[in-house]
Write an enzyme that holds these catalytic residues in place. Structure first.
Site, PDB file in Angstrom:
ATOM      1  N   GLY A  17       0.778  -1.231   0.000  1.00 20.06           N
ATOM      2  CA  GLY A  17       0.000   0.000   0.000  1.00 20.06           C
ATOM      3  C   GLY A  17       0.808   1.277   0.000  1.00 20.06           C
ATOM      4  N   MET A  94      -4.118  -6.974  -6.873  1.00 18.40           N
ATOM      5  CA  MET A  94      -3.566  -8.030  -7.721  1.00 18.40           C
ATOM      6  C   MET A  94      -4.610  -9.081  -8.080  1.00 18.40           C
ATOM      7  SD  MET A  94      -0.613  -6.780  -8.038  1.00 18.40           S
ATOM      8  CE  MET A  94       0.421  -8.055  -8.739  1.00 18.40           C
ATOM      9  N   ILE A  96      -7.408 -10.199 -11.281  1.00 19.95           N
ATOM     10  CA  ILE A  96      -7.992  -9.942 -12.600  1.00 19.95           C
ATOM     11  C   ILE A  96      -9.489  -9.758 -12.396  1.00 19.95           C
ATOM     12  CG2 ILE A  96      -8.489 -10.979 -14.845  1.00 19.95           C
ATOM     13  CD1 ILE A  96      -5.758 -12.404 -14.606  1.00 19.95           C
ATOM     14  N   ASN A 111      -6.192   2.421 -12.744  1.00 18.40           N
ATOM     15  CA  ASN A 111      -5.181   1.468 -12.296  1.00 18.40           C
ATOM     16  C   ASN A 111      -3.798   2.068 -12.514  1.00 18.40           C
ATOM     17  OD1 ASN A 111      -4.144  -1.050 -11.349  1.00 18.40           O
ATOM     18  ND2 ASN A 111      -3.731  -1.657 -13.463  1.00 18.40           N
ATOM     19  N   HIS A 113       0.121   0.732 -13.269  1.00 16.56           N
ATOM     20  CA  HIS A 113       0.834  -0.466 -13.706  1.00 16.56           C
ATOM     21  C   HIS A 113       2.317  -0.127 -13.801  1.00 16.56           C
ATOM     22  CE1 HIS A 113       1.322  -4.379 -15.540  1.00 16.56           C
ATOM     23  NE2 HIS A 113       2.152  -3.819 -16.397  1.00 16.56           N
ATOM     24  N   SER A 140       2.638   3.544 -15.485  1.00 15.90           N
ATOM     25  CA  SER A 140       1.520   4.108 -16.259  1.00 15.90           C
ATOM     26  C   SER A 140       0.251   4.130 -15.426  1.00 15.90           C
ATOM     27  CB  SER A 140       1.228   3.231 -17.490  1.00 15.90           C
ATOM     28  OG  SER A 140       2.370   3.026 -18.275  1.00 15.90           O
ATOM     29  N   THR A 145     -10.248  -1.053 -18.587  1.00 13.78           N
ATOM     30  CA  THR A 145     -11.244  -1.604 -19.504  1.00 13.78           C
ATOM     31  C   THR A 145     -11.181  -3.120 -19.371  1.00 13.78           C
ATOM     32  OG1 THR A 145      -9.692  -1.691 -21.328  1.00 13.78           O
ATOM     33  CG2 THR A 145     -11.005   0.324 -21.128  1.00 13.78           C
ATOM     34  N   GLU A 147      -9.855  -5.292 -21.121  1.00 11.18           N
ATOM     35  CA  GLU A 147      -8.595  -5.915 -21.515  1.00 11.18           C
ATOM     36  C   GLU A 147      -7.546  -5.719 -20.410  1.00 11.18           C
ATOM     37  OE1 GLU A 147      -5.240  -5.339 -24.960  1.00 11.18           O
ATOM     38  OE2 GLU A 147      -7.154  -4.313 -25.178  1.00 11.18           O
ATOM     39  N   LEU A 148      -6.943  -6.793 -19.935  1.00 13.74           N
ATOM     40  CA  LEU A 148      -6.011  -6.716 -18.800  1.00 13.74           C
ATOM     41  C   LEU A 148      -4.849  -5.773 -19.096  1.00 13.74           C
ATOM     42  CD1 LEU A 148      -5.097  -7.835 -16.000  1.00 13.74           C
ATOM     43  CD2 LEU A 148      -3.794  -9.542 -17.272  1.00 13.74           C
ATOM     44  N   ASP A 149      -4.681  -4.761 -18.250  1.00 13.64           N
ATOM     45  CA  ASP A 149      -3.625  -3.746 -18.408  1.00 13.64           C
ATOM     46  C   ASP A 149      -3.660  -3.116 -19.798  1.00 13.64           C
ATOM     47  OD1 ASP A 149      -2.726  -4.295 -15.815  1.00 13.64           O
ATOM     48  OD2 ASP A 149      -1.365  -5.849 -16.517  1.00 13.64           O
ATOM     49  N   GLU A 178       5.660   6.314  -9.260  1.00 14.38           N
ATOM     50  CA  GLU A 178       4.242   5.949  -9.090  1.00 14.38           C
ATOM     51  C   GLU A 178       3.595   6.874  -8.061  1.00 14.38           C
ATOM     52  OE1 GLU A 178       3.300   1.780  -8.593  1.00 14.38           O
ATOM     53  OE2 GLU A 178       5.134   1.161  -9.598  1.00 14.38           O
TER      54      GLU A 178
END
Ligand code: GRF
Length: 217
Positions: A17, A94, A96, A111, A113, A140, A145, A147-149, A178
Site C-alpha cells: 500500500g 492483484m 484480474i 489502475n 501499472h 503508467s 477496460t 482488456e487486462l492492463d 508511481e
C-alpha cells in the site's frame, strides 16, 4: 482537512500500500478527493494498517472464500457501492477483474501499472524490462477496460535503467514515480478535468492520444 467538495474515492489494495500512502498523504493537503474506504482482497496486509492509521474505514473481501471470479467480484462491488464512490482506484490490487465488474465502473476505475504500457502488461515487469535490455522503464496510469492492463493510458513517468540494476532496485526507482503520478491523475479526475469518452481519455476536453509524460508537465 477535507474540502467540502472532495469526491469520495474507494481504494482497492492487495499488499504494502505505498501508492495508497501517497494518496493518503495527498489528501492531507488541499486535495479534491477523499478516501472513504480501503478494501483488500488479502487480510493482514500492511496497506490496511496504513488506512487504519489514517482513520479510513477498511474491509477485507478474501478472494479465497469465493468459488468463482464472478462471485468474488459481485461481493467486492457490493462492498464498494456501500461507500458510493465517484472513483475507484486500484493501487497494487492483484486480481484480474471480470468484464461485468469493469463495465459497472467504466470511466471511474483507474489502475497503476509498473511499466511503460503497452510494454509489459501482466506480472514481473521489472525483470522483463531488464531481460530486454531496456534503457528506459516506468509506470503508467490508465482507465481500466475489459482488456487486462490494456485500458487507455493517461499518464506515465519514466526512469533510467542502470547497468547494475536488479528487479528490486529498478522497482524502487519506478515506485518513487508511481507515488507522484497517482495523486496527480486522481486530482485531475476529482477536478472533473479527466474523463473517459468511449475508449479515449480526455484531459481538459482534449483527447489524450499519446500518454502524457510527467517529465513534460
Ligand atoms: C506497484 O508497483 C503497482 O504499480 C503494482 O503493484 C505495486 C504495488 O505497490 N500494481 P504498493 O502496494 O502500492 O506499495
Amino acid at each position: 482537512m477535507t474540502r467540502a467538495d472532495a469526491i469520495p474515492v474507494v481504494v482497492l489494495i492487495s499488499g504494502s500500500g505505498t501508492n495508497l500512502q501517497a494518496l493518503i498523504d495527498a489528501c492531507r493537503g488541499d486535495f479534491p478527493a477523499k478516501i472513504v474506504a480501503v478494501i483488500s482482497n488479502r487480510p493482514d496486509v500492511r496497506g490496511l494498517g496504513r488506512a487504519t492509521d489514517a482513520g479510513i474505514p477498511t474491509a477485507v473481501i478474501d478472494h479465497t472464500e469465493y468459488d468463482s471470479r464472478e462471485a468474488f467480484d459481485t461481493a467486492l462491488a457490493g462492498m464498494i457501492d456501500q461507500f458510493t464512490p465517484k472513483l475507484v482506484v486500484l493501487a497494487g490490487f492483484m486480481r484480474i477483474l471480470t468484464p461485468g465488474f469493469v463495465l459497472h465502473y467504466l470511466g471511474k476505475l483507474l489502475n497503476i501499472h509498473p511499466s511503460l504500457l503497452p510494454r509489459y502488461p501482466g506480472l514481473n515487469t521489472h525483470q522483463r524490462a531488464l531481460d530486454n535490455g531496456d534503457r528506459l522503464h516506468g509506470a503508467s496510469i490508465h482507465f481500466v477496460t475489459t482488456e487486462l492492463d490494456g485500458g487507455p493510458v493517461i499518464l506515465q513517468a519514466s526512469v533510467p535503467v542502470h547497468p547494475e540494476d536488479d528487479a528490486d532496485t529498478l522497482a524502487a526507482r519506478v515506485l518513487e514515480q508511481e507515488h507522484k503520478i497517482y495523486p496527480l491523475a486522481v486530482r485531475w479526475f476529482a477536478e472533473g478535468r479527466l474523463t473517459l469518452d468511449n475508449e479515449t481519455p480526455l484531459l481538459d476536453q482534449k483527447p489524450v492520444i499519446e500518454p502524457l509524460q510527467l517529465e513534460a508537465i
